[in-house]
Scaffold this active site. Structure first.
Site, PDB file in Angstrom:
ATOM      1  N   ARG A 113       2.018  17.260  11.697  1.00  0.00           N
ATOM      2  CA  ARG A 113       3.373  17.739  12.028  1.00  0.00           C
ATOM      3  C   ARG A 113       4.292  17.574  10.813  1.00  0.00           C
ATOM      4  O   ARG A 113       3.880  17.034   9.774  1.00  0.00           O
ATOM      5  CB  ARG A 113       3.957  16.980  13.232  1.00  0.00           C
ATOM      6  CG  ARG A 113       4.043  15.494  13.025  1.00  0.00           C
ATOM      7  CD  ARG A 113       4.707  14.814  14.227  1.00  0.00           C
ATOM      8  NE  ARG A 113       4.975  13.419  13.917  1.00  0.00           N
ATOM      9  CZ  ARG A 113       4.156  12.405  14.203  1.00  0.00           C
ATOM     10  NH1 ARG A 113       3.017  12.644  14.808  1.00  0.00           N
ATOM     11  NH2 ARG A 113       4.479  11.170  13.878  1.00  0.00           N
ATOM     12  N   ASN A 154       0.918  12.150   2.087  1.00  0.00           N
ATOM     13  CA  ASN A 154       2.180  12.395   2.794  1.00  0.00           C
ATOM     14  C   ASN A 154       2.359  11.543   4.046  1.00  0.00           C
ATOM     15  O   ASN A 154       3.491  11.315   4.473  1.00  0.00           O
ATOM     16  CB  ASN A 154       2.251  13.888   3.167  1.00  0.00           C
ATOM     17  CG  ASN A 154       3.270  14.174   4.233  1.00  0.00           C
ATOM     18  OD1 ASN A 154       4.459  14.310   3.951  1.00  0.00           O
ATOM     19  ND2 ASN A 154       2.838  14.246   5.489  1.00  0.00           N
ATOM     20  N   TYR A 197      10.269   0.135   4.710  1.00  0.00           N
ATOM     21  CA  TYR A 197      10.079   1.540   4.299  1.00  0.00           C
ATOM     22  C   TYR A 197      10.453   1.724   2.824  1.00  0.00           C
ATOM     23  O   TYR A 197       9.701   2.338   2.056  1.00  0.00           O
ATOM     24  CB  TYR A 197      10.950   2.414   5.198  1.00  0.00           C
ATOM     25  CG  TYR A 197      10.814   3.900   4.994  1.00  0.00           C
ATOM     26  CD1 TYR A 197       9.729   4.601   5.539  1.00  0.00           C
ATOM     27  CD2 TYR A 197      11.773   4.616   4.287  1.00  0.00           C
ATOM     28  CE1 TYR A 197       9.618   5.972   5.377  1.00  0.00           C
ATOM     29  CE2 TYR A 197      11.662   5.991   4.124  1.00  0.00           C
ATOM     30  CZ  TYR A 197      10.588   6.664   4.673  1.00  0.00           C
ATOM     31  OH  TYR A 197      10.473   8.033   4.511  1.00  0.00           O
ATOM     32  N   ALA A 211      10.555  -0.518   0.462  1.00  0.00           N
ATOM     33  CA  ALA A 211       9.574  -1.206  -0.399  1.00  0.00           C
ATOM     34  C   ALA A 211       8.310  -0.366  -0.525  1.00  0.00           C
ATOM     35  O   ALA A 211       7.744  -0.241  -1.618  1.00  0.00           O
ATOM     36  CB  ALA A 211       9.251  -2.590   0.181  1.00  0.00           C
ATOM     37  N   LYS A 241       8.043   2.876  -0.254  1.00  0.00           N
ATOM     38  CA  LYS A 241       8.301   4.106  -1.004  1.00  0.00           C
ATOM     39  C   LYS A 241       8.557   3.814  -2.490  1.00  0.00           C
ATOM     40  O   LYS A 241       8.203   4.617  -3.355  1.00  0.00           O
ATOM     41  CB  LYS A 241       9.482   4.861  -0.382  1.00  0.00           C
ATOM     42  CG  LYS A 241       9.204   5.380   1.025  1.00  0.00           C
ATOM     43  CD  LYS A 241       8.015   6.324   1.059  1.00  0.00           C
ATOM     44  CE  LYS A 241       7.813   6.989   2.412  1.00  0.00           C
ATOM     45  NZ  LYS A 241       6.671   7.917   2.426  1.00  0.00           N
TER      46      LYS A 241
END
Ligand code: NAP
Length: 255
Positions: free
Chosen positions: A24, A98, A163, A165, A167
């Site tokens: 999705r 992704n 999140y 950290a 990324k």
């Protein structure tokens, strides 16, 4: 956006792409875009049914897809999926890491599980699929690895210590692997989207979304297709001399 009226026309015929989180949102848009450009696309996520929907869209756009349902945090599964893709299609030209999740809460309340789940899904998975996929690229002396990071990995975001950290970790991983592998004609880049309209941002609710739109200079959320177009460019022959870079795609949020 149909293949015919895409703003960027790229021919990926004979190329093989692997896209994680293809069931999705942004990953689905990337998988369909690469498939419509001619690549054979291995679609990876946990939800088999949703992956089949992505595969059908790729077929409808004239492309070829295969579905591999797995948990991207599972090391053995990552190796098996990559081996299965190489068995089926002999090579991997494009790897798009992704898959990602959020488990937002302020740091005093963040549980070990909320930290570990996000780091495993968003960062460990990039390591696992890159380590597994890069062998095939090195053999062919060609490859494009594109990692989906986030503006949160550049500027931080309250409630997203885990999140952000993960990324930011993707950016360091991207830059390092780019340096290790540039001599083999494999490029490794990261894209940092701002707020993109998907189920992930739907979860914010309309009030927060309106606040976001006020903060973003472009005054709107981005579209998954806009991230997919950036992936398409980096995956193309035109991207050959771009490596170790971080492309921010955020309507001016970090400008
Ligand atoms: P989304 O709609 O929630 O989709 C996330 C995808 O990741 C799904 O396909 C999901 O598939 C997959 N996934 C999650 N955990 C997985 C696991 N353990 N194993 C395999 N697949 C897994 O999110 P999105 O908005 O499209 O985001 C895609 C990427 O862009 C993420 O890395 C996200 O952090 C990043 N990003 C998004 C935004 C935004 O505004 N939307 C902004 C910046 C960055 P299953 O559930 O079927 O497994």
């Amino acid at each position: 956006m149909s293949a015919a009226n895409r703003r960027i026309q790229v021919d990926l015929s004979d190329q093989v792409a692997v896209v994680t989180g293809a069931s999705r949102g942004i990953g689905k848009a990337i998988a369909v875009t690469l498939g419509a450009a001619g690549a054979r696309v291995a679609c990876i996520a946990r939800n088999q049914e949703k992956l089949q929907e992505t595969a059908h869209e790729i077929s409808a756009a004239g492309g070829t897809a295969a579905v591999f349902a797995c948990d991207v945090t599972d090391s053995a599964a990552a190796t098996q999926v990559i081996e299965a893709v190489v068995d089926q299609w002999e090579k991997i030209d494009i790897l798009v890491n992704n898959a990602g999740i959020t488990r937002d809460t302020l740091i005093p309340r963040m549980s070990d599980e909320e930290w570990d789940d996000v780091i495993a899904t968003n960062l460990r998975s990039v390591f696992l699929f890159t380590r597994a996929g890069i062998q095939a690229m090195m053999r062919k002396r060609y490859g494009r690895i594109i990692n989906i990071s986030s503006v949160s990995g550049i500027m931080g975001n309250p409630g997203q210590a885990n999140y952000s950290a993960s990324k930011a970790g993707i950016i360091g991983l991207t830059q390092t692997v780019a340096r290790e592998i540039a001599g083999r004609k494999v490029t490794v880049n990261a894209i940092c989207p701002g707020f993109i309209a998907t189920e992930m941002t739907d979860a914010l609710g309309p009030a927060v979304q309106d606040e976001v739109k006020k903060r973003v200079p472009a005054k709107r959320l981005g579209e998954a297709a806009e991230v997919a177009d950036a992936v398409l460019y980096l995956a193309s022959e035109s991207g050959a001399y771009i490596t170790g870079q971080v492309l921010t795609l955020d309507g001016g949020l970090t400008a």
